[in-house]
Design a protein around this motif. Sequence first.
Motif, PDB file in Angstrom:
ATOM      1  N   ASP A 133       1.204  -4.902  -3.489  1.00 55.27           N
ATOM      2  CA  ASP A 133      -0.153  -5.559  -3.807  1.00 55.27           C
ATOM      3  C   ASP A 133      -1.553  -4.749  -3.251  1.00 55.27           C
ATOM      4  O   ASP A 133      -2.526  -4.548  -4.381  1.00 55.27           O
ATOM      5  CB  ASP A 133      -0.402  -6.771  -3.047  1.00 55.27           C
ATOM      6  CG  ASP A 133       0.877  -8.121  -3.405  1.00 55.27           C
ATOM      7  OD1 ASP A 133       1.219  -7.969  -4.638  1.00 55.27           O
ATOM      8  OD2 ASP A 133       1.156  -8.906  -2.875  1.00 55.27           O
ATOM      9  N   TRP A 134      -1.366  -4.129  -2.178  1.00 53.08           N
ATOM     10  CA  TRP A 134      -2.579  -3.183  -1.856  1.00 53.08           C
ATOM     11  C   TRP A 134      -2.687  -2.216  -2.983  1.00 53.08           C
ATOM     12  O   TRP A 134      -3.915  -1.823  -3.230  1.00 53.08           O
ATOM     13  CB  TRP A 134      -2.160  -2.614  -0.442  1.00 53.08           C
ATOM     14  CG  TRP A 134      -3.236  -1.623   0.209  1.00 53.08           C
ATOM     15  CD1 TRP A 134      -4.410  -2.175   0.669  1.00 53.08           C
ATOM     16  CD2 TRP A 134      -3.429  -0.275  -0.200  1.00 53.08           C
ATOM     17  NE1 TRP A 134      -5.159  -1.282   1.036  1.00 53.08           N
ATOM     18  CE2 TRP A 134      -4.506   0.025   0.662  1.00 53.08           C
ATOM     19  CE3 TRP A 134      -2.615   0.396  -0.620  1.00 53.08           C
ATOM     20  CZ2 TRP A 134      -5.159   1.443   0.609  1.00 53.08           C
ATOM     21  CZ3 TRP A 134      -3.005   1.871  -0.438  1.00 53.08           C
ATOM     22  CH2 TRP A 134      -4.120   2.096   0.087  1.00 53.08           C
ATOM     23  N   TYR A 136      -1.924  -2.176  -5.917  1.00 51.88           N
ATOM     24  CA  TYR A 136      -2.299  -2.736  -7.093  1.00 51.88           C
ATOM     25  C   TYR A 136      -4.073  -2.828  -7.264  1.00 51.88           C
ATOM     26  O   TYR A 136      -4.555  -2.519  -8.161  1.00 51.88           O
ATOM     27  CB  TYR A 136      -1.788  -4.110  -7.667  1.00 51.88           C
ATOM     28  CG  TYR A 136      -2.185  -4.807  -8.703  1.00 51.88           C
ATOM     29  CD1 TYR A 136      -1.719  -4.163  -9.822  1.00 51.88           C
ATOM     30  CD2 TYR A 136      -3.079  -6.035  -8.674  1.00 51.88           C
ATOM     31  CE1 TYR A 136      -2.290  -5.150 -11.354  1.00 51.88           C
ATOM     32  CE2 TYR A 136      -3.385  -6.508  -9.748  1.00 51.88           C
ATOM     33  CZ  TYR A 136      -3.021  -6.146 -10.931  1.00 51.88           C
ATOM     34  OH  TYR A 136      -3.509  -6.662 -12.065  1.00 51.88           O
ATOM     35  N   ARG A 137      -4.422  -3.544  -6.087  1.00 52.40           N
ATOM     36  CA  ARG A 137      -5.926  -3.670  -5.902  1.00 52.40           C
ATOM     37  C   ARG A 137      -6.627  -2.500  -5.658  1.00 52.40           C
ATOM     38  O   ARG A 137      -7.723  -2.426  -6.436  1.00 52.40           O
ATOM     39  CB  ARG A 137      -6.087  -4.458  -4.542  1.00 52.40           C
ATOM     40  CG  ARG A 137      -5.677  -6.099  -4.606  1.00 52.40           C
ATOM     41  CD  ARG A 137      -6.280  -6.834  -3.482  1.00 52.40           C
ATOM     42  NE  ARG A 137      -5.873  -6.292  -2.349  1.00 52.40           N
ATOM     43  CZ  ARG A 137      -4.614  -6.584  -1.680  1.00 52.40           C
ATOM     44  NH1 ARG A 137      -4.058  -7.408  -2.107  1.00 52.40           N
ATOM     45  NH2 ARG A 137      -4.500  -6.072  -0.232  1.00 52.40           N
TER      46      ARG A 137
END
Length: 316
Positions: A133-134, A136-137
């Motif tokens: 997630d990190w 991806y952001r």
Amino acid sequence: ENFLTEEIARDRLAAALDAERLGAWLAEPAHRERVLAEIARGGTRALARVEDDDVHDFLSQLLLPRLAQEPISPILGSLLEGVVEGGNYTGLVDLGVDEVRQWLADNPHLFKQVVGDKAPWWTPEWVDDKVIDWTYRQALGWLAEMRADARHPARVALDDLLTRLASDLQHDPDVMANAEALKERLLVHPQVPTSAVAVWQSLRTSLTGAMADRESYFWRRGDELLTHLADHLAHDREWQERLETHLGEVVAFFVNTYGDELAEVISVTVERWDADEASERIELFVGRDLQFIRINGTVVGALAGLAIHSVAVLIS
């Protein structure tokens, strides 16, 4: 020598061509449709006459061998150098960044799957999810920054890379040799002409379909261009003079280049006329004047003969 001269051709063109009148004629929708219909008909016939075998032979026997002999690396290097200096490729970079960012925004699960497959087997799943997630952001944010900042480090690095490549294509013997070798491998590959013919077939089908469909982009765009041309020809004196000048140059070119051949055709045709045919053609164009000449000649001759005969009788 008397008819097919540049001066006479230009004078006749100037007398016959009325750009303002042409603009008014094109302003009528029916007339624009007629022009487009003629273009579509001629274009369809021309496309139908081009055989696939002729295209294949042209590519494989003439164009591709010729291109294989020409050095391409200096041309590519000079072209790339001009593109980089002018900044003309930035729009393409923006488009690429937008597409990548949009794909990531629409497919987060695919990003997670690709990155997750590379994660170590011994890490807990919840750790992998947080890292993914990190990441991806960060990827989305990095692309947004690159898109918004014209001096982003990635853009600067791309500029430097393209500048160096442009210089190497023109001056580095190794890079030039590699570019030429790649070009030759591509051009001599037997699949290249076949693929080019397939592209030509698709293009021909698309063009033919567009010209046959009155609702297609070809007709809409063509009508817009003709409307634009009609407006300028009807009201813009500069456009009128430009059209007359360009057409005058075209006429002068054909007269100066092919005038002798055209004159020879006319001369040979006239030489083949016999006396009866020549008199018939002259009579056709002279018309009533020739009849008056004949009548006058007959009357004058009769009066002259009568006067001579009368004098002869009186003397005797």
